[in-house]
Scaffold this motif. Structure first.
Motif, mmCIF file in Angstrom:
data_model
loop_
_atom_site.group_PDB
_atom_site.id
_atom_site.type_symbol
_atom_site.label_atom_id
_atom_site.label_comp_id
_atom_site.label_asym_id
_atom_site.label_seq_id
_atom_site.Cartn_x
_atom_site.Cartn_y
_atom_site.Cartn_z
ATOM 1 N N GLU A 74 -1.361 10.400 -29.429
ATOM 2 C CA GLU A 74 -2.250 10.288 -28.930
ATOM 3 C C GLU A 74 -1.434 11.056 -27.320
ATOM 4 O O GLU A 74 -2.381 11.613 -26.811
ATOM 5 C CB GLU A 74 -3.631 10.189 -28.462
ATOM 6 C CG GLU A 74 -4.098 9.120 -29.807
ATOM 7 C CD GLU A 74 -5.188 7.823 -29.139
ATOM 8 O OE1 GLU A 74 -5.184 7.647 -28.238
ATOM 9 O OE2 GLU A 74 -5.517 7.475 -30.857
ATOM 10 N N ARG A 122 -5.421 12.770 -24.728
ATOM 11 C CA ARG A 122 -4.783 12.249 -24.948
ATOM 12 C C ARG A 122 -5.176 13.384 -26.720
ATOM 13 O O ARG A 122 -6.825 13.441 -26.962
ATOM 14 C CB ARG A 122 -6.168 10.691 -26.014
ATOM 15 C CG ARG A 122 -5.773 9.615 -24.674
ATOM 16 C CD ARG A 122 -6.386 8.502 -25.196
ATOM 17 N NE ARG A 122 -6.769 6.973 -23.809
ATOM 18 C CZ ARG A 122 -7.108 6.517 -23.818
ATOM 19 N NH1 ARG A 122 -7.760 5.804 -25.317
ATOM 20 N NH2 ARG A 122 -6.824 5.530 -23.048
ATOM 21 N N GLU A 124 -6.235 13.441 -29.697
ATOM 22 C CA GLU A 124 -7.165 12.775 -30.483
ATOM 23 C C GLU A 124 -8.283 13.437 -31.567
ATOM 24 O O GLU A 124 -8.448 14.760 -30.879
ATOM 25 C CB GLU A 124 -7.755 11.831 -29.963
ATOM 26 C CG GLU A 124 -7.901 10.895 -29.371
ATOM 27 C CD GLU A 124 -8.547 9.240 -28.829
ATOM 28 O OE1 GLU A 124 -9.132 8.666 -30.150
ATOM 29 O OE2 GLU A 124 -9.295 9.581 -27.876
ATOM 30 N N ARG A 130 -15.545 12.141 -27.896
ATOM 31 C CA ARG A 130 -14.823 11.838 -27.740
ATOM 32 C C ARG A 130 -13.400 13.325 -27.541
ATOM 33 O O ARG A 130 -14.014 14.353 -27.968
ATOM 34 C CB ARG A 130 -14.094 11.307 -29.160
ATOM 35 C CG ARG A 130 -12.417 10.939 -29.373
ATOM 36 C CD ARG A 130 -12.605 10.054 -31.167
ATOM 37 N NE ARG A 130 -12.957 8.525 -30.675
ATOM 38 C CZ ARG A 130 -12.317 7.479 -29.983
ATOM 39 N NH1 ARG A 130 -11.660 7.689 -29.465
ATOM 40 N NH2 ARG A 130 -13.431 6.617 -30.989
HETATM 41 MG MG MG Z 1 -8.826 4.911 -28.297
#
Ligand code: MG
Ligand code: ATP
Length: 428
Positions: A74, A122, A124, A130
């Motif tokens: 990440e 990050r 992701e 998120r």
């Molecule tokens: Mg996480």
């Protein structure tokens, strides 16, 4: 070409995937959270620390752990022009400990308490709640191993989340042991996992030797299923960790912080020791963690400082905002809006606007020579509380009518800063 079409055809760039702009229309809730958090940090003696967003990649690899998801998958890592490997910080604690050691902050009376606010990065898969750039508010308390400090920081987190208007939260706590008891747990876990390793994903099979505890944090459904029934870490705590955890629980009860013990709670970062905790909300679907943290008693030592215990947490702004945004009202409109008709009126409005702003009021004026009607419409759209139209007659007589946009009440007054200031200050 219509205005909209023109705007559209000129749009060349968009935010990167997983990143978002925070627009002025959304900012009230951010300010609300930040200011409540600051107030509570002050009561608990936490001081703000501002850290760079970019660090040497090693800072994160050494602390978060080579086999963690963050480090393995990440991180935004790249070489700078000097050929150094640098990384956009994926979390705050590692950068913080780097600064704590670099500036010898351990020399101050313990506990030293810090908080930070800012973006983390990050790489992701973006989905609801998120993101690839997200904001955290975090706190770190250093130099004291007393479980009272663990209870205090969890109580403080609960107070912050409560004061910003979050309800229905679940506080889960556990202990994940220390350097002394972890080897025994590691052995027990490996024995349990070893017999069915073929059921786990490739990543977990690699983790089995490198860092079997990471298998407990894998999100792959087959791995979640296959690790069911694994030995709970709480059963393997050494005497010191057991006492520490018992005392943490007692202190949480003393402070009346509701919590549950979750022996299966695992954290995605390798540096934790003893206390680990997570706060989740039922209203966020699968991305339910709003805050998380734990104790890290070896990191300062590993970063080259004197052995110093530490504990901290971070809360995710983007997970909190959707839960409260409807109950936080946005910024109100200006106290006064001038609608000048003609150049001389615009000059007068311009001067008065400046004078009233100097007196601490929010004042706006119209800048385009449009009709009174369209200026009034604009005043409405921006939420102005009061409006004054200045035409030739108003200029000649030095008299205006101040219209309150809410009550529709109208008051005559002199076209003069002092009188206007009194009127807009006293009227709601
Ligand atoms: Mg996480
Ligand atoms: P998750 O299990 O949801 O991936 P995490 O354990 O990786 O969370 P931490 O590193 O503990 O998260 O970070 C603390 C908090 O930061 C999380 O509880 C969450 O609120 C928030 N957070 C973490 N990653 C993201 C992200 N990619 N987007 C938005 N918020 C995030």
């Amino acid at each position: 070409m219509t205005r909209n079409a023109r705007k559209k055809s000129r749009m060349k760039y968009k935010t990167l995937k997983g990143l978002q702009d925070i627009l002025p229309s959304e900012i009230a809730v951010w300010h609300h959270i930040e200011s409540k958090a600051r107030d509570i940090f002050r009561n608990y003696g936490y001081k703000e620390i501002r850290l760079p967003i970019l660090e040497s990649t090693d800072v994160f690899i050494r602390s978060i752990g080579e086999t963690s998801d963050i480090v393995e998958k990440e991180m935004y890592t790249f070489q700078d022009k000097g050929g150094r490997s640098v990384t956009l910080r994926p979390e705050g604690t590692a950068s913080f400990v780097r600064a704590y050691v670099e500036h010898h902050l351990y020399n101050d009376p313990a506990p030293q308490k810090f908080y930070y606010m800012g973006p983390m990065f990050r790489y992701e898969r973006p989905q609801a709640f998120r993101y690839r750039q997200f904001y955290q508010i975090g706190a770190e308390a250093m130099g004291v191993d007393d479980p009272k400090l663990d209870a205090e920081i969890i109580a403080m987190l609960s107070k912050i989340l409560g004061s910003i208007g979050l309800a229905g939260l679940n506080f889960e706590v556990t202990s994940i042991g220390c350097k002394k008891c972890r080897p025994d747990y590691r052995t027990a876990l490996k024995t349990f996992l070893g017999s069915k390793l073929d059921k786990f994903c490739g990543d977990c099979q690699r983790r089995y030797d490198a860092n079997p505890l990471r298998i407990l944090d894998c999100k792959v459904p087959a791995c979640i299923e296959s690790r069911k029934g694994s030995p709970p870490v709480l059963d393997y705590l050494c005497g010191e960790c057991k006492d520490h955890f018992e005392s943490l629980r007692g202190n949480l009860e003393l402070l009346k912080v509701p919590h549950t013990v979750n022996p299966n709670l695992v954290r995605g970062l390798d540096y934790y020791t003893k206390t680990a905790f997570e706060v989740s909300s039922e209203n966020l679907g699968s991305q339910s963690a709003v805050a998380a943290g734990g104790r890290y008693d070896s990191m300062v030592d590993e970063f080259g400082g004197p052995p110093t215990p530490g504990i901290g947490f971070a809360m995710g702004m983007e997970r909190i905002i959707p839960l409260i945004k409807d109950s936080v009202s946005g910024a109100a409109g200006p106290d006064l809006f001038f609608c000048p008709l003609g150049a001389a009126a615009a000059d007068k409005a311009f001067l008065l606007t400046e004078q009233l702003r100097t007196e601490g009021r929010w004042v706006e004026m119209n800048h385009e020579g449009t009709s009174v009607r369209s200026q009034m419409r604009k005043a409405n759209r921006i939420g102005a509380r009061n409006v004054i139209v200045i035409g030739e007659e108003e200029l000649r007589n030095n008299k205006i009518v101040l219209k309150n946009m809410l009550s529709k009440e109208e008051i005559s007054a002199a076209l003069e800063a002092k009188e206007l200031l009194n009127l807009i200050s006293s009227r709601k």
